[in-house]
Design a protein around this motif. Sequence first.
Motif, mmCIF file in Angstrom:
data_model
loop_
_atom_site.group_PDB
_atom_site.id
_atom_site.type_symbol
_atom_site.label_atom_id
_atom_site.label_comp_id
_atom_site.label_asym_id
_atom_site.label_seq_id
_atom_site.Cartn_x
_atom_site.Cartn_y
_atom_site.Cartn_z
ATOM 1 N N LEU A 194 0.832 -1.207 0.000
ATOM 2 C CA LEU A 194 0.000 0.000 0.000
ATOM 3 C C LEU A 194 0.866 1.257 0.000
ATOM 4 C CD1 LEU A 194 -2.776 -1.074 2.549
ATOM 5 C CD2 LEU A 194 -2.950 -0.961 0.052
ATOM 6 N N ASN A 195 2.009 1.193 0.680
ATOM 7 C CA ASN A 195 2.924 2.334 0.669
ATOM 8 C C ASN A 195 3.495 2.575 -0.720
ATOM 9 O OD1 ASN A 195 4.856 4.321 2.058
ATOM 10 N ND2 ASN A 195 6.258 2.908 1.070
ATOM 11 N N PHE A 196 3.864 1.490 -1.417
ATOM 12 C CA PHE A 196 4.359 1.643 -2.787
ATOM 13 C C PHE A 196 3.297 2.268 -3.682
ATOM 14 C CE2 PHE A 196 7.300 -2.259 -2.077
ATOM 15 C CZ PHE A 196 8.221 -1.454 -1.425
ATOM 16 N N ALA A 197 2.033 1.871 -3.483
ATOM 17 C CA ALA A 197 0.938 2.464 -4.261
ATOM 18 C C ALA A 197 0.783 3.949 -3.927
ATOM 19 C CB ALA A 197 -0.362 1.718 -3.983
ATOM 20 N N PHE A 217 7.918 2.148 -8.563
ATOM 21 C CA PHE A 217 6.945 1.999 -7.473
ATOM 22 C C PHE A 217 5.725 1.191 -7.927
ATOM 23 C CE2 PHE A 217 8.829 5.738 -5.108
ATOM 24 C CZ PHE A 217 9.116 5.017 -3.968
ATOM 25 N N MET A 218 5.295 1.407 -9.160
ATOM 26 C CA MET A 218 4.168 0.652 -9.709
ATOM 27 C C MET A 218 4.521 -0.835 -9.798
ATOM 28 S SD MET A 218 1.099 1.179 -11.273
ATOM 29 C CE MET A 218 0.045 0.346 -12.474
ATOM 30 N N TYR A 219 5.727 -1.137 -10.241
ATOM 31 C CA TYR A 219 6.170 -2.530 -10.333
ATOM 32 C C TYR A 219 6.195 -3.174 -8.947
ATOM 33 C CZ TYR A 219 9.174 -6.580 -11.168
ATOM 34 O OH TYR A 219 9.689 -7.860 -11.219
ATOM 35 N N GLY A 220 6.709 -2.455 -7.954
ATOM 36 C CA GLY A 220 6.711 -2.975 -6.592
ATOM 37 C C GLY A 220 5.307 -3.249 -6.085
ATOM 38 N N THR A 221 4.359 -2.395 -6.474
ATOM 39 C CA THR A 221 2.971 -2.562 -6.045
ATOM 40 C C THR A 221 2.345 -3.809 -6.641
ATOM 41 O OG1 THR A 221 2.715 -0.148 -5.872
ATOM 42 C CG2 THR A 221 0.702 -1.463 -5.951
ATOM 43 N N VAL A 222 2.425 -3.953 -7.956
ATOM 44 C CA VAL A 222 1.738 -5.073 -8.614
ATOM 45 C C VAL A 222 2.454 -6.398 -8.345
ATOM 46 C CG1 VAL A 222 0.676 -3.626 -10.382
ATOM 47 C CG2 VAL A 222 2.931 -4.622 -10.824
ATOM 48 N N LEU A 223 3.796 -6.399 -8.339
ATOM 49 C CA LEU A 223 4.521 -7.633 -8.062
ATOM 50 C C LEU A 223 4.281 -8.080 -6.626
ATOM 51 C CD1 LEU A 223 6.556 -9.814 -8.918
ATOM 52 C CD2 LEU A 223 8.376 -8.306 -8.105
ATOM 53 N N TYR A 275 1.664 -10.809 -12.372
ATOM 54 C CA TYR A 275 1.193 -9.497 -11.943
ATOM 55 C C TYR A 275 0.501 -8.721 -13.065
ATOM 56 C CZ TYR A 275 5.438 -7.697 -14.220
ATOM 57 O OH TYR A 275 6.420 -7.385 -15.129
ATOM 58 N N HIS A 276 0.575 -9.202 -14.294
ATOM 59 C CA HIS A 276 0.050 -8.453 -15.441
ATOM 60 C C HIS A 276 -1.441 -8.120 -15.329
ATOM 61 C CE1 HIS A 276 3.840 -10.081 -17.135
ATOM 62 N NE2 HIS A 276 3.871 -8.916 -17.728
ATOM 63 N N PRO A 277 -2.299 -9.026 -14.848
ATOM 64 C CA PRO A 277 -3.720 -8.656 -14.720
ATOM 65 C C PRO A 277 -3.981 -7.552 -13.698
ATOM 66 C CG PRO A 277 -3.447 -11.048 -14.687
ATOM 67 C CD PRO A 277 -2.079 -10.453 -14.554
ATOM 68 N N LEU A 278 -2.995 -7.268 -12.854
ATOM 69 C CA LEU A 278 -3.167 -6.250 -11.808
ATOM 70 C C LEU A 278 -2.787 -4.853 -12.282
ATOM 71 C CD1 LEU A 278 -1.527 -8.237 -8.866
ATOM 72 C CD2 LEU A 278 -3.981 -7.942 -9.289
ATOM 73 N N LEU A 279 -2.164 -4.740 -13.447
ATOM 74 C CA LEU A 279 -1.652 -3.445 -13.890
ATOM 75 C C LEU A 279 -2.760 -2.416 -14.087
ATOM 76 C CD1 LEU A 279 1.118 -4.618 -16.381
ATOM 77 C CD2 LEU A 279 1.472 -3.286 -14.293
ATOM 78 N N ILE A 280 -3.806 -2.783 -14.795
ATOM 79 C CA ILE A 280 -4.892 -1.826 -15.052
ATOM 80 C C ILE A 280 -5.667 -1.504 -13.777
ATOM 81 C CG2 ILE A 280 -7.063 -1.469 -16.286
ATOM 82 C CD1 ILE A 280 -5.841 -2.906 -18.665
ATOM 83 N N PRO A 281 -6.076 -2.514 -12.946
ATOM 84 C CA PRO A 281 -6.759 -2.162 -11.699
ATOM 85 C C PRO A 281 -5.935 -1.265 -10.787
ATOM 86 C CG PRO A 281 -7.051 -4.486 -12.179
ATOM 87 C CD PRO A 281 -6.048 -3.969 -13.160
ATOM 88 N N TRP A 282 -4.673 -1.639 -10.576
ATOM 89 C CA TRP A 282 -3.840 -0.802 -9.717
ATOM 90 C C TRP A 282 -3.558 0.559 -10.354
ATOM 91 C CZ3 TRP A 282 -3.235 -0.158 -4.978
ATOM 92 C CH2 TRP A 282 -3.072 -1.191 -4.058
ATOM 93 N N GLY A 283 -3.378 0.592 -11.674
ATOM 94 C CA GLY A 283 -3.173 1.868 -12.349
ATOM 95 C C GLY A 283 -4.348 2.802 -12.159
ATOM 96 N N THR A 284 -5.560 2.260 -12.219
ATOM 97 C CA THR A 284 -6.772 3.063 -12.019
ATOM 98 C C THR A 284 -6.858 3.574 -10.584
ATOM 99 O OG1 THR A 284 -7.913 1.716 -13.678
ATOM 100 C CG2 THR A 284 -9.285 3.080 -12.233
ATOM 101 N N ILE A 285 -6.531 2.684 -9.633
ATOM 102 C CA ILE A 285 -6.575 3.078 -8.220
ATOM 103 C C ILE A 285 -5.549 4.168 -7.928
ATOM 104 C CG2 ILE A 285 -6.117 2.274 -5.857
ATOM 105 C CD1 ILE A 285 -7.204 -0.485 -6.774
ATOM 106 N N ILE A 286 -4.336 4.005 -8.446
ATOM 107 C CA ILE A 286 -3.274 4.986 -8.203
ATOM 108 C C ILE A 286 -3.624 6.328 -8.839
ATOM 109 C CG2 ILE A 286 -0.881 5.556 -8.815
ATOM 110 C CD1 ILE A 286 -0.296 2.514 -8.422
ATOM 111 N N LEU A 287 -4.204 6.299 -10.036
ATOM 112 C CA LEU A 287 -4.631 7.546 -10.680
ATOM 113 C C LEU A 287 -5.664 8.264 -9.828
ATOM 114 C CD1 LEU A 287 -4.578 9.431 -13.140
ATOM 115 C CD2 LEU A 287 -6.309 7.960 -14.206
ATOM 116 N N ALA A 288 -6.623 7.513 -9.292
ATOM 117 C CA ALA A 288 -7.637 8.122 -8.420
ATOM 118 C C ALA A 288 -7.010 8.648 -7.131
ATOM 119 C CB ALA A 288 -8.726 7.089 -8.107
ATOM 120 N N MET A 289 -6.091 7.870 -6.565
ATOM 121 C CA MET A 289 -5.426 8.293 -5.331
ATOM 122 C C MET A 289 -4.651 9.588 -5.511
ATOM 123 S SD MET A 289 -3.901 4.699 -3.837
ATOM 124 C CE MET A 289 -2.757 5.569 -2.761
ATOM 125 N N SER A 290 -4.081 9.782 -6.704
ATOM 126 C CA SER A 290 -3.272 10.976 -6.941
ATOM 127 C C SER A 290 -4.100 12.252 -6.816
ATOM 128 C CB SER A 290 -2.607 10.905 -8.319
ATOM 129 O OG SER A 290 -3.576 10.919 -9.346
#
Length: 364
Positions: free
Chosen positions: A88-91, A286-292, A303-318
Motif C-alpha cells: 500500500l505504501n508503494f501504491a 513503485f508501480m512494479y513494486g505494487t503489482v509484483l 502481476y500483469h492482470p493487476l496493472l490496469i486495476p492498480w493503475g486506475t486506483i493509483i490515478l484516483a489516489m493521486s
Amino acid sequence: MAQEKISGWQLFSMIILFEIGTTVLFGLGMEAKQDEWLAILAAMLGGLALMRVYSKLCEYYPNRTLVQIIPEIVGKWIGYPLSLVYILNFAYESSRVLRDFGELIAQTILIETPILVVMAGFMLGIIYCLRGGVEVFGRLGEILFPVAFIALVTGWILILTSQIHHFEYMEPVFEKGGQPILKAVFPFLLVFPFGQTLLFMMFAKNLNPHSRFRKVGMVGILASGIILSLNMLGLISTFGSLVLKETEFPLYTAIGMVDLGDFIMNLDALAILMMVLGGFFKLGAFMYGTVLGTAQLFKLESYHPLLIPWGTIILAMSFIIASNYTQHIYIGWKISIPYIFFPLYIVIPILLWIIAAIRKMVGA
C-alpha cells in the motif's frame, strides 16, 4: 511466476533515474540553507549504510523480494499484514510521483490541458511498459539513462555559460556548524530520496547474478548522491538559498533563464525532458513494486492482470491525497516523510535485519 532477468548496468541505470526522478524537481527542504549540498552528501552516506542493510536481507533470503522476506523473518501473522502495508505504501508513493509530474506538466508546457489527461496518459505509458515485463523496463532504463544524464549536463553547462550563477550565494560554508546539516538529513534527506531505494529489494532477485545487488546498489547511491549534490550546488549558486526554498520548480526555472546572445534561449523543454524521464522510472518502479508485491502476497501466477486495476486506483489516489499542489507538498514533507516513510524505510528494515542476523547466528 516466470523469472525475468536484468543486468547490473540496467539496475544501476534504474537506480540513478529513480533517485533523480522527483528530487531534481524541488529545492528540497533547504534546512541547511547554502550548505544543503553538503547535507545531501551526508545523507548519501546514510543511504549507503541503508543499502548495506537492504542488501544483507537479500543475501540472507536469496531469490525473494521484500514482500516474501518479511514473513520469513517475523512469521506469517505479523509478516503478511506488514507486507501488505509495504504494498500500500508503494501504491501511495506511486500516486505522489504521478501527482508531482502531472502538476509539473500542467503548470509548464501543457497549461490548457486538464491535469487528468496528463496523468492518465502518463499512467497508460507506465502500464504499457510494465506489460512487457521488468526486462523491458530495464532495457528502457539502459537506453534512456544516457539521454537524461546528457540533458542534465547540457543544462548546467548552458546555465554556467549564460552567467546567471553567483558563486557568492554558496558562502559562508558551515555558517552555523553541523547542526543545520543534521537537521536537513534526519529524517528528510535520508528518506527522500535515499531511503526510498528499499524498493529495489523488489528487483534484487531479477538481477543476474543477484549476488551483485549490494555492489550495484552502493555504486548507484554513490553516483546519484554526487549528481544531486552538484545539482544543488548549481541551484544555490543560481537562486540563493532563500529564493530557492520558495521556487516551485527550480531546475526548470533555471534552465528557462538561459539566454546566450538571444540565440540559445527558451530551453524549458530540455528540463522537462530530463525530469519526465526520471519521473517515468520512479513511477514505474513503485508501480512494479505494487503489482509484483500484490501478486506474490496473494500467490498469483502473474502481476500483469493487476496493472490496469492498480493503475486506475493509483490515478484516483493521486487526486484524493491532496486538494491542491501546496497541500500535496505539505503532506509529503511534514507528514508522510517523518511519520510514514521514516519507519517503513529505515526503522523497520533495521529491525528486520537485526532479527534475521540473530536467527542466522543461532541457526533458526
